[in-house]
Design a protein around this motif. Structure first.
Motif, PDB file in Angstrom:
ATOM      1  N   ASP A 361      34.157   3.831  54.599  1.00  0.00           N
ATOM      2  CA  ASP A 361      35.251   4.727  54.248  1.00  0.00           C
ATOM      3  C   ASP A 361      35.053   5.276  52.830  1.00  0.00           C
ATOM      4  O   ASP A 361      34.824   4.518  51.880  1.00  0.00           O
ATOM      5  N   SER A 362      35.200   6.590  52.667  1.00  0.00           N
ATOM      6  CA  SER A 362      34.756   7.234  51.423  1.00  0.00           C
ATOM      7  C   SER A 362      35.839   8.048  50.729  1.00  0.00           C
ATOM      8  O   SER A 362      35.525   8.876  49.873  1.00  0.00           O
ATOM      9  N   VAL A 363      37.096   7.835  51.083  1.00  0.00           N
ATOM     10  CA  VAL A 363      38.166   8.662  50.532  1.00  0.00           C
ATOM     11  C   VAL A 363      38.155   8.676  49.006  1.00  0.00           C
ATOM     12  O   VAL A 363      38.384   9.723  48.385  1.00  0.00           O
ATOM     13  N   SER A 364      37.860   7.538  48.386  1.00  0.00           N
ATOM     14  CA  SER A 364      37.957   7.480  46.917  1.00  0.00           C
ATOM     15  C   SER A 364      36.911   8.342  46.214  1.00  0.00           C
ATOM     16  O   SER A 364      37.031   8.596  45.012  1.00  0.00           O
ATOM     17  N   TRP A 365      35.882   8.786  46.936  1.00  0.00           N
ATOM     18  CA  TRP A 365      34.883   9.698  46.348  1.00  0.00           C
ATOM     19  C   TRP A 365      35.135  11.159  46.743  1.00  0.00           C
ATOM     20  O   TRP A 365      34.435  12.048  46.295  1.00  0.00           O
ATOM     21  N   LEU A 366      36.126  11.374  47.621  1.00  0.00           N
ATOM     22  CA  LEU A 366      36.324  12.708  48.194  1.00  0.00           C
ATOM     23  C   LEU A 366      37.718  13.249  47.873  1.00  0.00           C
ATOM     24  O   LEU A 366      38.429  13.758  48.737  1.00  0.00           O
ATOM     25  N   ARG A 367      38.069  13.149  46.606  1.00  0.00           N
ATOM     26  CA  ARG A 367      39.352  13.668  46.151  1.00  0.00           C
ATOM     27  C   ARG A 367      39.190  14.938  45.336  1.00  0.00           C
ATOM     28  O   ARG A 367      40.091  15.328  44.587  1.00  0.00           O
ATOM     29  N   GLY A 368      38.014  15.550  45.436  1.00  0.00           N
ATOM     30  CA  GLY A 368      37.778  16.816  44.765  1.00  0.00           C
ATOM     31  C   GLY A 368      37.202  16.705  43.378  1.00  0.00           C
ATOM     32  O   GLY A 368      36.813  17.719  42.785  1.00  0.00           O
ATOM     33  N   ASP A 369      37.109  15.472  42.856  1.00  0.00           N
ATOM     34  CA  ASP A 369      36.610  15.306  41.491  1.00  0.00           C
ATOM     35  C   ASP A 369      35.222  14.664  41.449  1.00  0.00           C
ATOM     36  O   ASP A 369      34.671  14.453  40.371  1.00  0.00           O
ATOM     37  N   GLN A 370      34.648  14.351  42.640  1.00  0.00           N
ATOM     38  CA  GLN A 370      33.338  13.709  42.652  1.00  0.00           C
ATOM     39  C   GLN A 370      32.386  14.391  43.653  1.00  0.00           C
ATOM     40  O   GLN A 370      31.641  15.267  43.267  1.00  0.00           O
ATOM     41  N   PHE A 371      32.463  14.031  44.924  1.00  0.00           N
ATOM     42  CA  PHE A 371      31.496  14.551  45.898  1.00  0.00           C
ATOM     43  C   PHE A 371      32.088  15.691  46.732  1.00  0.00           C
ATOM     44  O   PHE A 371      33.303  15.805  46.890  1.00  0.00           O
ATOM     45  N   ASP A 372      31.180  16.466  47.313  1.00  0.00           N
ATOM     46  CA  ASP A 372      31.581  17.472  48.299  1.00  0.00           C
ATOM     47  C   ASP A 372      31.557  16.906  49.717  1.00  0.00           C
ATOM     48  O   ASP A 372      32.220  17.428  50.609  1.00  0.00           O
ATOM     49  N   SER A 373      30.779  15.847  49.911  1.00  0.00           N
ATOM     50  CA  SER A 373      30.642  15.263  51.244  1.00  0.00           C
ATOM     51  C   SER A 373      29.955  13.914  51.110  1.00  0.00           C
ATOM     52  O   SER A 373      29.466  13.551  50.030  1.00  0.00           O
ATOM     53  N   VAL A 374      29.923  13.174  52.217  1.00  0.00           N
ATOM     54  CA  VAL A 374      29.164  11.921  52.293  1.00  0.00           C
ATOM     55  C   VAL A 374      28.401  11.896  53.614  1.00  0.00           C
ATOM     56  O   VAL A 374      28.733  12.606  54.566  1.00  0.00           O
ATOM     57  N   MET A 375      27.379  11.050  53.660  1.00  0.00           N
ATOM     58  CA  MET A 375      26.640  10.855  54.897  1.00  0.00           C
ATOM     59  C   MET A 375      27.539  10.084  55.872  1.00  0.00           C
ATOM     60  O   MET A 375      28.070   9.028  55.546  1.00  0.00           O
ATOM     61  N   ASN A 376      27.697  10.623  57.067  1.00  0.00           N
ATOM     62  CA  ASN A 376      28.706  10.116  57.993  1.00  0.00           C
ATOM     63  C   ASN A 376      28.119   9.012  58.884  1.00  0.00           C
ATOM     64  O   ASN A 376      27.914   9.196  60.090  1.00  0.00           O
ATOM     65  N   TYR A 377      27.897   7.858  58.288  1.00  0.00           N
ATOM     66  CA  TYR A 377      27.355   6.732  59.058  1.00  0.00           C
ATOM     67  C   TYR A 377      28.340   6.187  60.097  1.00  0.00           C
ATOM     68  O   TYR A 377      27.914   5.734  61.157  1.00  0.00           O
ATOM     69  N   PRO A 378      29.665   6.203  59.858  1.00  0.00           N
ATOM     70  CA  PRO A 378      30.572   5.799  60.944  1.00  0.00           C
ATOM     71  C   PRO A 378      30.392   6.641  62.199  1.00  0.00           C
ATOM     72  O   PRO A 378      30.464   6.124  63.318  1.00  0.00           O
ATOM     73  N   PHE A 379      30.152   7.943  62.037  1.00  0.00           N
ATOM     74  CA  PHE A 379      29.857   8.827  63.174  1.00  0.00           C
ATOM     75  C   PHE A 379      28.606   8.349  63.903  1.00  0.00           C
ATOM     76  O   PHE A 379      28.569   8.263  65.138  1.00  0.00           O
ATOM     77  N   LEU A 380      27.555   8.025  63.153  1.00  0.00           N
ATOM     78  CA  LEU A 380      26.300   7.555  63.746  1.00  0.00           C
ATOM     79  C   LEU A 380      26.518   6.270  64.531  1.00  0.00           C
ATOM     80  O   LEU A 380      26.101   6.150  65.694  1.00  0.00           O
ATOM     81  N   HIS A 381      27.161   5.288  63.923  1.00  0.00           N
ATOM     82  CA  HIS A 381      27.291   3.978  64.546  1.00  0.00           C
ATOM     83  C   HIS A 381      28.104   4.042  65.830  1.00  0.00           C
ATOM     84  O   HIS A 381      27.724   3.446  66.846  1.00  0.00           O
TER      85      HIS A 381
END
Length: 586
Positions: A361-381
């Motif tokens: 879970d990556s919400v804490s990096w996706l609040r607009g002040d850090q990343f634009d996206s993350v690699m979606n490993y939950p989707f893969l698994h």
């Protein structure tokens, strides 16, 4: 009775967020099948007439269900860009109002009781670069993609593909090989490439950086990288590099200085050192990536380290005009570093793409002040559990994917970096136990699901390989070694995705009830619908679409058929392990 213990809302993140500068999305979670109706009561807290707060009502839509919960959502346009709000929840037995101050059997009159979204600032809208949503990514492990210039080969280079990949062997892949393959990538439909690390390192994977400002000579030099980026840009292909800022090589000069001078080294605070000497027998006294002593962990909270790494990030953007940074082991680096990273790189190139490697879970990096996206490993698994391992049903798969989708805002879901494998996982063909029909189903799902799809080099032509290092084989370039039928199928999927704007636009994905392990879902915008059916079973399936379609033109995109529905009820027949993508207007 309404199960109050299962209800959840917070006025932030994926439960209350700006969809755009004028629209607020508000969500709430309730126990599955427990609440029949939810209405949002809302208004401007300052709009009071005759001592009464002026409010409006708007019903929420149930947008998905998982095994435990229903998810509801509403879109609100607040005239004065500020809003107080609460929820009126109803079932056949009860009506309750939820506000920030709790549950009530009546509607409180004081606006101060209600949830608050203080002001809709344009700068608070989560946004990634516009081009990302339209991108078809292709991950390249440079050492194994193509040998374009044998003069660059490291010592003891093995002839291309003549050995199984190991942790130590080299085959001579380089920048020139990638340049020589751009026609291939362009023909496939690729418009974004992600390169694993290219900077000076002793390993074949290059995740142990020695010098952040030097290209590893086995790949070429900075001029060749500039040529690669320029050639890509001329073809409409973006280029993303891999930044390894969590750790470095033991050969990194500052670490060598610490090894040499110990506590007197000016660089001792660049690392997480427990005590000196750094190594005592078999015990290492410094922190590392994992437990690999040859990759010491950098202290990114140290200002000198931070400035050194930010300078490196800025340098390659300015010098080579790259389009993105993929951030290795991003979750093990402090958040403030990433905030400063974003400020630095966006100042140079505002539409630079920032992709974090986070497996959870990556919400804490996706609040607009850090990343634009993350690699979606939950989707893969989850995808592998359903399509490859046969350990969950289509019904459970839709529930699990619903949970994942509602972990993020619609804005984020649209740019998550969806993968079927990477340099860290077994090949998708191996995961499917070499059942190519399952591989085709996985790619159908990849290219029709919200997010930006990425192909790991060679997967499109059936390259196999087990766990690392087996998943890092040399790309076979002779057509007789390639699965051309699979490649053509993936080309078709890429073409469909590019030509069907609804697949890449923002919007809600709706799952429908599974029929005998046949997955069904669709996206709708106004009266346009894209409907996907994937039969992950060994029996023929007839799926009845839940739309009135008499006389409507139906496009079957995978089989390139078009016909007019003869009755309201349209049934689509799918052979075992067959998919189809339908497009129509209602």
């Amino acid at each position: 009775m309404i199960d109050l213990t299962s209800i959840y809302h917070r006025a932030a993140d994926n439960y209350c967020y700006l969809f755009d500068e004028e629209t607020l999305h508000i969500r709430i979670r309730t126990k599955r099948d427990n609440v029949l109706e939810i209405v949002l009561l809302y208004g401007d807290q300052y709009e009071i007439v005759d001592h009464q707060w002026i409010t409006s009502l708007q019903p929420l839509e149930k947008i998905g269900s998982d095994s435990l919960f229903d998810y509801w959502q509403v879109a609100i346009k607040a005239e004065h860009k500020r809003i107080r709000y609460g929820f009126i929840l109803k079932n056949t037995e009860q009506e309750m109002t939820l506000t920030e101050k709790g549950f009530f059997s009546f509607i409180p009159e004081d606006s101060g009781f209600f949830f608050c979204f203080p002001y809709m600032h344009k700068s608070d809208v989560f946004s990634s670069p516009d081009w990302v949503q339209q991108t078809i990514w292709y991950q390249i492990f440079p050492e194994r993609f193509r040998n374009g210039d044998p003069l660059l080969n490291p010592a003891h280079t093995v002839e291309w593909g003549q050995e199984e990949p190991s942790l130590t062997n080299f085959f001579g892949g380089d920048f020139q090989g990638i340049i020589d393959s751009l026609d291939y990538l362009q023909d496939l439909g690729i418009n974004g490439i992600y390169l694993t690390p290219i900077f000076l390192a002793n390993s074949n994977h290059k995740y142990d950086t020695i010098d952040y400002f030097t290209i590893d000579p086995q790949f070429g030099n900075i001029n060749l990288l500039k040529k690669l980026v320029e050639e890509c840009h001329n073809r409409g292909i973006r280029v993303m590099l891999d930044a390894v800022f969590n750790h470095c090589s033991v050969e990194f000069l500052p670490f060598q200085d610490v090894l040499d001078k110990g506590e007197k080294s000016l660089y001792k605070d660049w690392f997480h050192i427990h005590k000196f000497p750094l190594k005592d027998g078999d015990t290492i006294n410094y922190e590392t990536f994992g437990f690999y002593e040859y990759m010491p962990k950098l202290n990114t909270a140290n200002e000198e380290v931070k400035q050194y790494l930010l300078k490196a990030a800025a340098y390659w953007i300015a010098e080579c005009q790259i389009d993105g940074w993929r951030l290795d082991v991003a979750n093990e680096i402090d958040h403030q570093f990433w905030r400063d990273f974003r400020t630095t790189v966006k100042a140079i190139k505002p539409d630079l793409f920032i992709l974090g490697e986070v497996w959870h879970d990556s919400v804490s990096w996706l609040r607009g002040d850090q990343f634009d996206s993350v690699m979606n490993y939950p989707f893969l698994h989850k995808s592998l559990q359903f399509f490859s391992y046969d350990i969950i049903s289509a019904h459970q798969f839709t529930e699990d994917l619903t949970t994942i989708l509602h972990s993020y805002s619609d804005n984020i879901n649209q740019v998550l970096f969806n993968i079927l494998g990477s340099h860290d996982t077994p090949r998708v063909l191996n995961e499917c136990r070499f059942r190519k029909e399952r591989v085709r189903l996985l790619f159908t799902f990849l290219f029709t699901f919200p997010g930006t799809p990425c192909i790991y080099y060679g997967d499109e032509i059936g390259l196999d390989g087990g766990n690392d290092p087996g998943c890092r084989k040399c790309m076979p370039w002779q057509e007789e070694q390639q699965d051309l039928e699979l490649k053509d199928y993936i080309k078709t999927l890429i073409s469909i995705r590019k030509e069907t704007s609804l697949l890449t636009s923002k919007g809600t994905l709706y799952f429908l009830p599974a029929v005998n392990n046949c997955l069904a879902y669709y996206k709708q915008k106004d009266n346009q619908v894209v409907f996907v059916l994937i039969n992950n079973s060994d029996t023929e399936i007839d799926y009845v679409l839940p739309f009135s379609l008499s006389g409507k033109k139906i496009n079957l995109l995978l089989t390139q058929q078009e016909y007019a529905a003869e009755s309201d009820e349209l049934s689509v027949t799918l052979a075992p392990y067959e998919s189809n993508i339908l497009s129509f207007y209602i």
